[in-house]
Design an enzyme around this catalytic site. Structure first.
Site, short mmCIF file in Angstrom:
data_model
loop_
_atom_site.label_atom_id
_atom_site.label_comp_id
_atom_site.label_asym_id
_atom_site.label_seq_id
_atom_site.Cartn_x
_atom_site.Cartn_y
_atom_site.Cartn_z
N HIS A 176 44.40 59.16 -43.55
CA HIS A 176 43.52 58.22 -42.84
C HIS A 176 42.56 57.55 -43.82
O HIS A 176 41.38 57.34 -43.51
CB HIS A 176 42.74 58.94 -41.74
CG HIS A 176 43.58 59.33 -40.56
ND1 HIS A 176 43.90 58.45 -39.55
CD2 HIS A 176 44.17 60.51 -40.24
CE1 HIS A 176 44.64 59.08 -38.63
NE2 HIS A 176 44.84 60.33 -39.04
N ASP A 232 43.44 65.73 -40.52
CA ASP A 232 44.54 65.62 -39.58
C ASP A 232 45.57 64.59 -40.06
O ASP A 232 45.27 63.71 -40.85
CB ASP A 232 44.04 65.24 -38.20
CG ASP A 232 43.36 63.88 -38.18
OD1 ASP A 232 42.64 63.56 -39.15
OD2 ASP A 232 43.55 63.13 -37.21
N GLU A 233 46.77 64.73 -39.56
CA GLU A 233 47.84 63.74 -39.73
C GLU A 233 48.01 63.29 -41.19
O GLU A 233 48.24 62.12 -41.48
CB GLU A 233 47.59 62.53 -38.82
CG GLU A 233 47.62 62.91 -37.34
CD GLU A 233 47.25 61.78 -36.43
OE1 GLU A 233 47.83 61.69 -35.33
OE2 GLU A 233 46.35 60.98 -36.76
N ALA A 234 47.91 64.24 -42.10
CA ALA A 234 48.09 63.94 -43.53
C ALA A 234 49.57 64.03 -43.90
O ALA A 234 49.97 64.76 -44.81
CB ALA A 234 47.25 64.90 -44.38
N HIS A 235 50.38 63.24 -43.20
CA HIS A 235 51.82 63.35 -43.34
C HIS A 235 52.31 62.88 -44.71
O HIS A 235 53.39 63.27 -45.15
CB HIS A 235 52.52 62.53 -42.25
CG HIS A 235 52.08 62.88 -40.86
ND1 HIS A 235 51.89 64.18 -40.44
CD2 HIS A 235 51.79 62.09 -39.78
CE1 HIS A 235 51.50 64.18 -39.18
NE2 HIS A 235 51.43 62.93 -38.75
#
Length: 526
Positions: free
Chosen positions: A269, A332-335
């Site tokens: 993000h 979060d969401e550190a893909h």
């Protein structure tokens, strides 16, 4: 059983929850008009206990607020703030005077009131005046918010006779605002604070950075705000807060006993930061600014030492601006970050937070890495979250990490109420008012004892929320249910009883100009 109604002069008993209706989220308020509620029965959040009875106090011209004995400047400040809230723009003068002898509203701190805790209070109303007693000024302030609800929406009137004894179930009762996807001013956020404090919310989590925008000026990295802040979802102009504006919000909230928790999301993000400084990218090339809504594609360069200088300097400036104990570092969401790199990065970021004397707060994905001792995890999973992800969070809680519960299919305020809702998203499903309220934080995650739950928080993400009107439509009335879930005893969590208390708040929301969602499940008065 439901909350029992008693006649004046008897104890209001908060009964156990009707689990069948509460857990389905399909309960309706009923077709028959409900009987009128007494002022004590309209209180939201529901208090720990009420003993109603006897004549009340007539509030109006000539009423004064008294502080003491030995009240310090903070108690007087609580009195002045309460005077302004009760007076409103056109109400009678409410002088604040020293000493508690004489009629009026009497504020008194008593450190011996151990049973009230740090935010509890006792309010007693009788013909000679109203006494609010607490262990701390914060407790006096919470009691003052209850007094506001006992008065008519229009202002002066009679406060019914009786006693309210109250304290919160959970220490953390929060709301989150995302100013990164769409930019909002400090004044709008201050308005939200004012809307929340009557319902005893005590934390404001501000999501300051994301792929679409960086919203706080950082002296050591000025392009973050100047360039990274100049955009938002859909290509609007964006904007950012100066340090002075952020301090103004922190002070404003703090005066109302609301802690500000700032969030700098990392290592994902982060496109706004990567676009602002090429050196934060592994290839040394800055990507363009981003105005879409996809997630999981950006990452700080974990291998570069320059990245950790960035983390240190940004979090150092933020810690200096923030008196509260927590810094939220996202996670979060550190893909786009490999798992081993993610764990290594979060190790170092958490160390930075600790060096500046703060406690780490992060989204629950940190449970899959190595949470620092005492780190607080914010759970945003939902009914479809995998068993493996839930197990990691349960294990972290059992290892001593406090949890903040923000289940997306219950309290994500950007989820649509129904298909016809204009703004908002639906990836976690539709969240009508009854579903948002009908869950028990103390028993939500199997294997997690209530003692491990620090509290609850209702996030409002703004990918598809661009105006104040859209913000307030999505937040209200669901955020009031979150306030009750965080404050009221478990025995009070009954949808039918709550829906009636919520309906009684309709005129108060209207008086504030809030364009709230009129759920068909709530027996609104018109």
């Amino acid at each position: 059983m439901r909350v029992l109604r008693r006649a004046l002069g008897t104890l209001l008993v908060l009964g156990a929850v009707s689990c069948t209706a509460a857990q389905t989220g399909d309960a309706r308020a009923g077709d028959d008009p409900p009987a009128a509620l007494t002022p004590f029965e309209r209180l939201l959040p529901a208090p720990l206990s009420v003993r109603a009875g006897g004549p009340g106090y007539s509030f109006g011209p000539g009423t004064v607020i008294r502080t003491g004995p030995g009240a310090g400047p903070e108690v007087r400040r609580v009195g002045e703030l309460l005077a302004g809230q009760l007076r409103g723009p056109d109400g009678p003068a409410l002088p604040v005077v020293a000493g508690v002898r004489g009629d009026g509203i009497r504020l008194r701190v008593d450190g011996a009131e151990d049973g009230l805790g740090d935010e509890g209070y006792r309010l007693v109303s009788a013909p000679g005046g109203i006494d609010i007693v607490a262990r701390t000024p914060a407790g006096l302030f919470r009691g003052g918010q209850t007094l506001r609800q006992l008065l008519p929406v229009s202002g002066p009137g009679t406060v019914p006779g009786g006693t309210v004894t109250d304290r919160p179930r959970f220490a953390y009762r929060g709301a989150m605002v995302d100013i990164a996807r769409h930019f909002f001013t400090v004044e709008q956020v201050k308005r939200y604070v004012d809307q929340l404090v009557p319902y005893k919310v005590n934390t404001l989590h501000v999501h300051l950075t994301d792929d679409q925008g960086w919203r706080l000026a950082i002296d050591s990295w000025p392009r973050l705000a100047q360039y990274g802040g100049a955009g938002e979802v859909g290509g609007g102009p964006g904007g950012h807060w100066t340090k002075e504006e952020y301090r103004e919000l922190v002070a404003y909230a703090g005066e109302r006993y609301v802690d500000v928790v700032p969030e700098i999301d990392m290592p994902g993000h982060t496109n706004a930061a990567l676009a602002s400084y090429a050196e934060l990218n592994c290839d040394g090339k800055a990507p363009p600014r981003y105005t879409g809504v996809k997630v999981g594609f950006s990452s700080l360069c974990v291998a570069k030492e320059r990245t950790y200088a960035f983390v240190d300097e940004v979090l150092g400036e933020l810690a200096e601006l923030t008196p509260g104990r927590h810094l939220h570092i996202g996670g979060d969401e550190a893909h786009a970050t490999p798992a081993a790199d993610y764990a290594a990065f979060m190790d170092r970021a958490q160390q930075v937070v600790g060096r500046y004397g703060k406690t780490v707060m992060a989204w629950h994905q940190l449970a899959g890495a190595r949470p620092a001792p005492g780190a607080v995890l914010q759970y945003w999973g939902h009914d479809r979250t995998s068993a493996a992800d839930r197990a990691e969070v349960v294990a972290a809680a059992k290892a001593g990490h406090p949890l903040i519960l923000s289940p997306a299919d219950r309290v994500y305020l950007d989820m649509k109420y129904e298909a016809a809702t204009g703004p908002g998203l639906s990836w976690a499903g539709y969240v009508p008012v009854a579903r948002s309220y009908s869950w028990d934080p103390g028993a939500y995650l199997a294997g997690v004892p209530e003692s491990a739950v620090l509290g609850v928080e209702a996030p409002l993400w703004t990918e598809n929320v661009a105006t104040r009107a859209e913000w307030e439509l999505m937040a209200f009335p669901r955020v009031l249910g979150l306030a009750e879930l965080g404050w009221s005893p478990a025995a009070a969590l009954d949808w039918t009883a709550y829906s009636r208390r919520l309906a009684a708040q309709g005129p108060r929301m209207e008086a504030q100009g809030i364009g709230f969602h009129r759920s068909p499940d709530v027996p609104w008065t018109r």
